[in-house]
Design an enzyme around this catalytic site. Structure first.
Site, PDB file in Angstrom:
ATOM      1  CB  SER A   1      27.789  30.816  73.195  1.00 46.19           C
ATOM      2  OG  SER A   1      27.627  31.849  72.248  1.00 46.19           O
TER       3      SER A   1
ATOM      4  CG  HIS B   1      24.077  34.380  74.788  1.00 50.30           C
ATOM      5  ND1 HIS B   1      24.203  35.105  73.627  1.00 50.30           N
ATOM      6  CD2 HIS B   1      25.124  33.483  74.765  1.00 50.30           C
ATOM      7  CE1 HIS B   1      25.259  34.688  72.941  1.00 50.30           C
ATOM      8  NE2 HIS B   1      25.834  33.697  73.612  1.00 50.30           N
TER       9      HIS B   1
ATOM     10  CG  HIS C   1      24.151  43.423  70.836  1.00 49.40           C
ATOM     11  ND1 HIS C   1      25.528  43.451  70.928  1.00 49.40           N
ATOM     12  CD2 HIS C   1      23.826  42.167  70.426  1.00 49.40           C
ATOM     13  CE1 HIS C   1      26.001  42.277  70.578  1.00 49.40           C
ATOM     14  NE2 HIS C   1      24.998  41.476  70.266  1.00 49.40           N
TER      15      HIS C   1
ATOM     16  NE  ARG D   1      23.790  38.839  64.581  1.00 50.00           N
ATOM     17  CZ  ARG D   1      24.089  38.426  65.804  1.00 50.00           C
ATOM     18  NH1 ARG D   1      24.640  37.235  65.974  1.00 50.00           N
ATOM     19  NH2 ARG D   1      23.856  39.181  66.854  1.00 50.00           N
TER      20      ARG D   1
ATOM     21  CG  ASP E   1      18.042  36.147  69.831  1.00 50.55           C
ATOM     22  OD1 ASP E   1      18.319  35.274  68.990  1.00 50.55           O
ATOM     23  OD2 ASP E   1      18.707  36.340  70.851  1.00 50.55           O
TER      24      ASP E   1
HETATM   25  N1  NMX Z   1      14.630  45.913  77.578  1.00 49.40           N
HETATM   26  C1  NMX Z   1      14.663  46.538  78.770  1.00 49.40           C
HETATM   27  N2  NMX Z   1      15.767  46.958  79.378  1.00 49.40           N
HETATM   28  C2  NMX Z   1      16.920  46.770  78.721  1.00 49.40           C
HETATM   29  C3  NMX Z   1      16.977  46.173  77.457  1.00 49.40           C
HETATM   30  C4  NMX Z   1      15.770  45.722  76.894  1.00 49.40           C
HETATM   31  N3  NMX Z   1      15.720  45.080  75.716  1.00 49.40           N
HETATM   32  N4  NMX Z   1      18.260  46.131  77.059  1.00 49.40           N
HETATM   33  C5  NMX Z   1      18.991  46.677  78.055  1.00 49.40           C
HETATM   34  N5  NMX Z   1      18.187  47.055  79.058  1.00 49.40           N
HETATM   35  C6  NMX Z   1      18.573  47.611  80.357  1.00 49.40           C
HETATM   36  C7  NMX Z   1      19.476  46.614  81.061  1.00 49.40           C
HETATM   37  O1  NMX Z   1      18.721  45.583  81.681  1.00 49.40           O
HETATM   38  C8  NMX Z   1      20.203  47.517  82.028  1.00 49.40           C
HETATM   39  O2  NMX Z   1      19.339  47.773  83.106  1.00 49.40           O
HETATM   40  P1  NMX Z   1      19.917  47.945  84.617  1.00 49.40           P
HETATM   41  O3  NMX Z   1      20.783  49.160  84.546  1.00 49.40           O
HETATM   42  O4  NMX Z   1      18.693  48.094  85.435  1.00 49.40           O
HETATM   43  O5  NMX Z   1      20.688  46.705  84.908  1.00 49.40           O
HETATM   44  C9  NMX Z   1      20.361  48.794  81.218  1.00 49.40           C
HETATM   45  O6  NMX Z   1      19.373  48.742  80.174  1.00 49.40           O
HETATM   46  C10 NMX Z   1      21.726  48.943  80.579  1.00 49.40           C
HETATM   47  O7  NMX Z   1      21.984  47.781  79.821  1.00 49.40           O
HETATM   48  P2  NMX Z   1      22.875  47.853  78.500  1.00 49.40           P
HETATM   49  O8  NMX Z   1      24.239  48.308  78.890  1.00 49.40           O
HETATM   50  O9  NMX Z   1      22.195  48.608  77.430  1.00 49.40           O
HETATM   51  O10 NMX Z   1      22.869  46.336  78.017  1.00 49.40           O
HETATM   52  P3  NMX Z   1      23.849  45.162  78.481  1.00 49.40           P
HETATM   53  O11 NMX Z   1      25.077  45.233  77.655  1.00 49.40           O
HETATM   54  O12 NMX Z   1      24.017  45.120  79.945  1.00 49.40           O
HETATM   55  O13 NMX Z   1      23.000  43.878  78.060  1.00 49.40           O
HETATM   56  C11 NMX Z   1      21.546  42.640  76.640  1.00 49.40           C
HETATM   57  C12 NMX Z   1      22.793  43.511  76.709  1.00 49.40           C
HETATM   58  C13 NMX Z   1      21.437  42.047  75.253  1.00 49.40           C
HETATM   59  C14 NMX Z   1      21.699  41.490  77.631  1.00 49.40           C
HETATM   60  C15 NMX Z   1      20.311  43.511  76.981  1.00 49.40           C
HETATM   61  O14 NMX Z   1      20.154  44.506  75.995  1.00 49.40           O
HETATM   62  C16 NMX Z   1      19.035  42.694  77.096  1.00 49.40           C
HETATM   63  O15 NMX Z   1      18.754  42.163  78.171  1.00 49.40           O
HETATM   64  N6  NMX Z   1      18.232  42.558  75.981  1.00 49.40           N
HETATM   65  C17 NMX Z   1      17.067  41.744  75.985  1.00 49.40           C
HETATM   66  C18 NMX Z   1      17.442  40.277  75.893  1.00 49.40           C
HETATM   67  C19 NMX Z   1      18.000  39.941  74.519  1.00 49.40           C
HETATM   68  O16 NMX Z   1      17.446  40.286  73.486  1.00 49.40           O
HETATM   69  N7  NMX Z   1      19.120  39.193  74.497  1.00 49.40           N
HETATM   70  C20 NMX Z   1      19.673  38.687  73.249  1.00 49.40           C
HETATM   71  C21 NMX Z   1      21.033  39.279  72.874  1.00 49.40           C
HETATM   72  C22 NMX Z   1      21.496  38.732  71.566  1.00 49.40           C
HETATM   73  N8  NMX Z   1      21.798  37.307  71.638  1.00 49.40           N
HETATM   74  O17 NMX Z   1      21.264  36.549  70.867  1.00 49.40           O
HETATM   75  O18 NMX Z   1      22.579  36.857  72.463  1.00 49.40           O
HETATM   76  C1  MLT Z   2      25.626  36.814  69.803  1.00 51.18           C
HETATM   77  O1  MLT Z   2      25.378  36.556  68.617  1.00 51.18           O
HETATM   78  O2  MLT Z   2      26.429  36.147  70.457  1.00 51.18           O
HETATM   79  C2  MLT Z   2      24.846  37.891  70.469  1.00 51.18           C
HETATM   80  O3  MLT Z   2      24.505  38.899  69.582  1.00 51.18           O
HETATM   81  C3  MLT Z   2      25.412  38.360  71.775  1.00 51.18           C
HETATM   82  C4  MLT Z   2      26.724  39.089  71.747  1.00 51.18           C
HETATM   83  O4  MLT Z   2      27.373  39.266  70.744  1.00 51.18           O
HETATM   84  O5  MLT Z   2      27.102  39.539  72.853  1.00 51.18           O
END
Ligand code: NMX
Ligand code: MLT
Length: 425
Positions: free
Chosen positions: A233, A263, A309, A318, A364
């Protein structure tokens, strides 16, 4: 007392000179390199953006202008916005001045409601919210002044005007969307005597005899404000704003990024997941049942929302702040108890699964069950709450960026063929 604008008027020329001289003296020094994995992997960890409003050390979490978020949780969002923009903590008189200023700008133009009423009834609240802000673009002071030939050194002032006008209207806009979208009856008008987040809580129309829902909104609006510059964002808002698109365009664009399930939409997905657990097991599951449920989610190829994350490698402070609030106001609520249990089980499952680099909860993971507890049960709406708060951070970053006269964003992209050749070379 120095008001927001007085503080900026004093600081900006000093900051401009400081950065200009610093860049001139160090222009060719290297601060980051890019690997092939990073180029194809969302630029994770590449240090190519500067953001002074806040920073997220992986082992600590959010720090706003040198203050860890845990130390700001008792403050009003107005005070945190002042801090984000100026780098200085406002005194009581400056907070009062900002509160009054925002109140004087709080009315949402009638044409915005007509625009939103014309949307299909099942539109996502985030689409309505983003469109509501975009619809107001005709109000932009920046665009008007730019068209009249404004000087670059004055860009920040009309950006502050646009940002204050947007921020002031967000509670009424977002609450109006809630009431319209979920058939809650007529809109509730802003009350000039209330603080920004307290008034938002009231305009949503949630019954709040204890006043704790308003307290939750104040906390919610502080915790989600900013998370340095690289999240989707903030970065989107910055990128769009760097073309000198005004704050209406830039904030609306940033919110469109927040609407993604990886996100901000994760708060909606997370509560849905917790409710699925509750429904499946008829209440709080056993540790083993929950562990299996988490594995089933992972094995079906889905992520566990609210966990993991891109930057953090510890429990998000948070999340900890929300958890502390929940333990105080609704410790006996089953959904809160499930969220608590998820915290005990899911990190172990994610570690065993071996993919997520961060197995800990993010912001979240706990917010939804608190909203649900107070009767805000329409979880499709939750990301709008995140967006109202994140607008404070996006606007702060935009104001700083205009103040420093930052360049239009235009990183170089390369083809896969180029990468192959570069690797060989
Ligand atoms: N559940 C299952 N798999 C996960 C999760 C999770 N909560 N978090 C990461 N992974 C997987 C990810 O999909 C990736 O798989 P692949 O290699 O098959 O593509 C692998 O672990 C490596 O990912 P990371 O490097 O640990 O995470 P990345 O930096 O790419 O993504 C998020 C960060 C936040 C997008 C990821 O952790 C996620 O999808 N979490 C669940 C959704 C979520 O809670 N998002 C909110 C973030 C905060 N916000 O408010 O924005
Ligand atoms: C945020 O607050 O924007 C989320 O934790 C995602 C991020 O920092 O990448």
């Amino acid at each position: 007392m120095a008001t927001l604008k007085q503080t900026l008027t004093k600081r900006i020329p000093v900051l401009r000179d400081e950065i200009k001289n610093f860049v001139k003296a160090n222009a060719t020094k290297v601060i980051s390199e890019v690997t092939v994995a990073q180029a194809y992997g969302g630029m994770r960890g590449v240090k190519a953006l500067v953001c002074d409003t806040s920073v997220v050390p992986p082992d600590q979490g959010l720090i706003i202008r040198g203050k860890p978020i845990g130390t700001l949780k008792g403050q009003l969002p107005e005070a945190v916005f002042f801090l984000l923009v100026t780098g200085e903590s406002p005194d009581d008189a400056a907070i009062e001045d900002l509160k009054k200023d925002l109140k004087s700008r709080a009315q949402v133009p009638a044409y915005v409601w007509k625009t939103l009423e014309a949307m299909p009834k099942d539109s996502h609240p985030m689409a309505m919210f983003s469109l509501g802000i975009l619809a107001m673009e005709r109000e932009s002071v920046f665009r008007k002044k730019y068209d009249e030939g404004m000087q670059k050194t004055d860009f920040w002032d009309s950006t502050v005007e646009d940002c204050l006008n947007i921020i002031a209207k967000l509670p009424a806009l977002a609450a109006g969307i809630y009431r319209m979208r979920f058939n809650k009856g007529v809109r509730i008008e802003p009350d000039a005597k209330l603080d920004w987040a307290g008034d938002y809580a009231r305009m949503l129309g949630i019954d709040d005899p204890s006043g704790e829902f308003a307290n939750l909104m104040r906390l919610y609006m502080v915790l989600h404000t900013d998370h340095e510059g690289g999240n989707v964002s903030a970065h989107t808002c910055h990128c769009v704003g760097s073309a000198l698109s005004d704050a209406y365009y830039a904030v609306s664009a940033g919110l469109n990024g927040l609407a993604g399930p990886l996100h901000g939409l994760a708060n909606q997905m997370c509560l849905r997941w917790v409710i699925m657990v509750k429904d499946k097991f008829g209440g709080v599951p056993s540790d083993e049942q929950l562990r299996q449920f988490a594995w089933d989610t992972l094995n079906s190829g889905q992520v566990i929302p609210g966990y993991g994350h891109a930057v953090l490698r510890v429990t998000d402070p948070r999340y900890a702040a929300f958890h502390e609030f929940g333990a105080r106001v609704c410790a006996d609520d089953e959904l809160f108890q499930i969220v608590d249990k998820v915290f005990n089980i899911v990190p172990g499952v994610l570690k065993e699964h071996g993919k997520a680099k961060d197995p800990w909860p993010n912001v979240d993971a706990a917010s939804g069950c608190l909203l649900y507890h107070f009767g805000l049960t329409e979880f499709e709406y939750y990301t709008v709450l995140f967006g109202v708060s994140r607008a404070l951070g996006m606007c702060s970053q935009l104001i700083v960026s205009r103040a420093l006269g930052e360049a239009i964003e235009r990183p170089k992209s390369v083809t896969t063929e180029w990468v192959k050749q570069a690797v060989k070379g």
